[in-house]
Design a protein around this motif. Structure first.
Motif, mmCIF file in Angstrom:
data_model
loop_
_atom_site.group_PDB
_atom_site.id
_atom_site.type_symbol
_atom_site.label_atom_id
_atom_site.label_comp_id
_atom_site.label_asym_id
_atom_site.label_seq_id
_atom_site.Cartn_x
_atom_site.Cartn_y
_atom_site.Cartn_z
ATOM 1 N N GLN A 2 -70.640 -27.536 27.382
ATOM 2 C CA GLN A 2 -70.957 -28.899 27.750
ATOM 3 C C GLN A 2 -72.269 -29.312 27.414
ATOM 4 O O GLN A 2 -73.403 -28.459 27.324
ATOM 5 C CB GLN A 2 -70.994 -29.118 29.460
ATOM 6 C CG GLN A 2 -69.736 -29.979 29.892
ATOM 7 C CD GLN A 2 -69.492 -31.101 29.322
ATOM 8 O OE1 GLN A 2 -70.273 -31.795 28.821
ATOM 9 N NE2 GLN A 2 -68.086 -31.258 28.956
ATOM 10 N N ALA A 3 -72.312 -30.540 26.739
ATOM 11 C CA ALA A 3 -73.794 -31.054 26.346
ATOM 12 C C ALA A 3 -74.520 -31.203 27.458
ATOM 13 O O ALA A 3 -74.207 -31.665 28.494
ATOM 14 C CB ALA A 3 -73.644 -32.327 25.572
ATOM 15 N N ASP A 136 -71.711 -39.175 21.693
ATOM 16 C CA ASP A 136 -72.359 -37.599 21.302
ATOM 17 C C ASP A 136 -73.642 -37.758 20.387
ATOM 18 O O ASP A 136 -74.771 -37.248 20.691
ATOM 19 C CB ASP A 136 -71.374 -36.705 21.074
ATOM 20 C CG ASP A 136 -70.929 -35.984 21.952
ATOM 21 O OD1 ASP A 136 -71.473 -36.033 23.153
ATOM 22 O OD2 ASP A 136 -70.046 -34.868 21.775
ATOM 23 N N ALA A 140 -77.641 -37.137 21.130
ATOM 24 C CA ALA A 140 -78.269 -36.024 20.236
ATOM 25 C C ALA A 140 -79.763 -36.579 19.681
ATOM 26 O O ALA A 140 -80.735 -35.921 19.712
ATOM 27 C CB ALA A 140 -77.390 -35.537 19.360
ATOM 28 N N ASP B 15 -73.056 -32.489 17.608
ATOM 29 C CA ASP B 15 -72.093 -31.620 18.077
ATOM 30 C C ASP B 15 -72.398 -30.773 19.200
ATOM 31 O O ASP B 15 -73.293 -29.723 19.065
ATOM 32 C CB ASP B 15 -71.629 -30.874 16.905
ATOM 33 C CG ASP B 15 -70.161 -30.052 17.495
ATOM 34 O OD1 ASP B 15 -68.988 -30.527 17.259
ATOM 35 O OD2 ASP B 15 -70.184 -28.890 17.965
ATOM 36 N N PRO B 16 -71.692 -30.676 20.332
ATOM 37 C CA PRO B 16 -72.069 -29.837 21.532
ATOM 38 C C PRO B 16 -72.039 -28.379 21.158
ATOM 39 O O PRO B 16 -72.805 -27.617 21.491
ATOM 40 C CB PRO B 16 -71.200 -30.228 22.554
ATOM 41 C CG PRO B 16 -70.175 -31.054 22.193
ATOM 42 C CD PRO B 16 -70.641 -31.609 20.742
ATOM 43 N N THR B 17 -70.895 -28.020 20.276
ATOM 44 C CA THR B 17 -70.874 -26.423 19.863
ATOM 45 C C THR B 17 -72.258 -26.357 19.132
ATOM 46 O O THR B 17 -73.162 -25.082 19.374
ATOM 47 C CB THR B 17 -69.795 -26.157 19.070
ATOM 48 O OG1 THR B 17 -68.617 -26.551 19.781
ATOM 49 C CG2 THR B 17 -69.574 -24.651 18.736
ATOM 50 N N ARG B 19 -75.195 -27.435 19.066
ATOM 51 C CA ARG B 19 -76.301 -27.377 19.855
ATOM 52 C C ARG B 19 -76.359 -26.207 20.832
ATOM 53 O O ARG B 19 -77.457 -25.483 21.039
ATOM 54 C CB ARG B 19 -76.339 -28.609 20.919
ATOM 55 C CG ARG B 19 -76.736 -29.814 20.246
ATOM 56 C CD ARG B 19 -77.236 -30.809 21.191
ATOM 57 N NE ARG B 19 -76.194 -31.369 22.240
ATOM 58 C CZ ARG B 19 -75.402 -32.414 22.058
ATOM 59 N NH1 ARG B 19 -75.379 -32.997 20.836
ATOM 60 N NH2 ARG B 19 -74.501 -32.876 22.896
ATOM 61 N N ALA B 20 -75.173 -25.656 20.990
ATOM 62 C CA ALA B 20 -75.028 -24.477 21.810
ATOM 63 C C ALA B 20 -75.507 -23.144 21.093
ATOM 64 O O ALA B 20 -76.114 -22.166 21.347
ATOM 65 C CB ALA B 20 -73.610 -24.256 22.523
#
Lengths: 169, 129
Positions: A2-3, A136, A140, B15-17, B19-20
């Motif tokens: 999850q963000a 998203d 960001a 993109d959340p991935t 960022r992870a």
């Protein structure tokens, strides 16, 4: 994965003026015209419909003559304590538009202005910004400034802490 | 152009991935296979994300070892940070102007001429303070 939720962008300052007056600086278009524009920028148009759902439309003329438009749509008006609005870039007619320099800057920013009475007739003004219904990518962009902190670069955190200490004065 | 590089940075961060992945890399250099594990992704899928991050300058990949470990690059994030810093500066300047303006109108209330009706009310309130 999850963000992480967006962190707020917060700036606060104690102003040497009574709360009613500071409040009016934000809610009277003539006052706004006098100070709202960034340094070197003239507010050339300042039209305000101060009611929930009403709009403040402003035009800012940069030194090269170009006019950038912005708008605030009021969401909550609690004189003289709290003003909540959705801030965005706009066109001359008040229609939504993107940040002129960045296609990924959140199109609308949820802004909370608070006005707290302080001793000696002073007022603490605080602005809190967070993206409003961001994609998203917009989130960001907004969060990019905080990304380095979650990455653990102490320099950025130090900077923030110094800043906060100063802002909290 | 700086704006283009920023766009690449921001779209890479969108993109959340990714960022992870960056969050993981912030704890230290890691190989692709180590990265793929917690994300339940295939190696090619992770490689694709890494390519985007690399293109944006957010990470570098060593060519020395066969595993090509990935390392986070603080500089690109710093640039994004500077960009938000612009907004901080904008507000600081704006509040400087507000401070000056408040000083001016309090020193010379006649300057409030620009303003309309609520003046009388303000004076009344001003007296009680």
């Amino acid at each position: 994965m999850q963000a992480a939720p967006s962190k707020d962008f917060v700036i606060s300052r104690v102003l040497d003026a009574p709360r009613d007056l500071v409040w009016k600086c934000f809610t009277d278009p003539a006052h706004m015209q006098a100070w709202w524009g960034p340094t070197g920028v003239n507010v050339v148009k300042s039209e305000m419909d101060l009611r929930v759902g009403g709009t403040y439309l402003y035009g800012m003329q940069t030194p090269d003559g170009a006019v950038m438009w912005g708008r605030q749509v009021f969401r909550e008006i609690t004189p003289p304590e709290r003003l909540v609005l959705i801030n965005s870039f706009s066109n001359e007619a008040g229609g939504l538009s993107r940040h002129p320099m960045s296609p990924t800057w959140p199109i609308e920013i949820y802004s909370i202005f608070t006005f707290d009475e302080m001793p000696d007739g002073k007022t603490r003004f605080t602005v809190t910004w967070r993206p409003y219904n961001p994609t998203d990518e917009e989130r960001a962009t907004f969060d990019a400034g905080h990304a380095s902190m979650t990455g653990g670069w102490s320099g950025t955190i130090d900077k923030l802490e110094t800043y906060l200490a100063k802002a909290k004065g | 152009m700086q704006a283009d590089r920023l766009s690449a940075t921001f779209s890479a961060l969108a993109d959340p991935t990714r960022r992870a992945i960056l969050a993981r890399l912030a704890r230290g250099e890691t190989s692709v296979s180590e990265l793929a594990g917690p994300f339940k992704m295939s190696m090619p899928a992770v490689s694709k994300h890494l390519k985007v991050l690399e293109h944006a300058g957010l990470i570098t990949r060593s060519r020395a070892a066969q595993t090509r470990p990935c390392k986070i690059e603080a500089a690109a994030l710093k640039e994004a940070d500077d960009w938000l810093e612009e907004y901080r500066r904008l507000w600081e300047q704006r509040l400087d102007r507000l401070e000056d303006y408040l000083k001016a109108i309090q020193a010379n209330p006649a300057q409030q001429a620009a303003e309309s009706k609520p003046k009388a009310k303000e004076r009344r309130r001003g007296r009680t303070q």
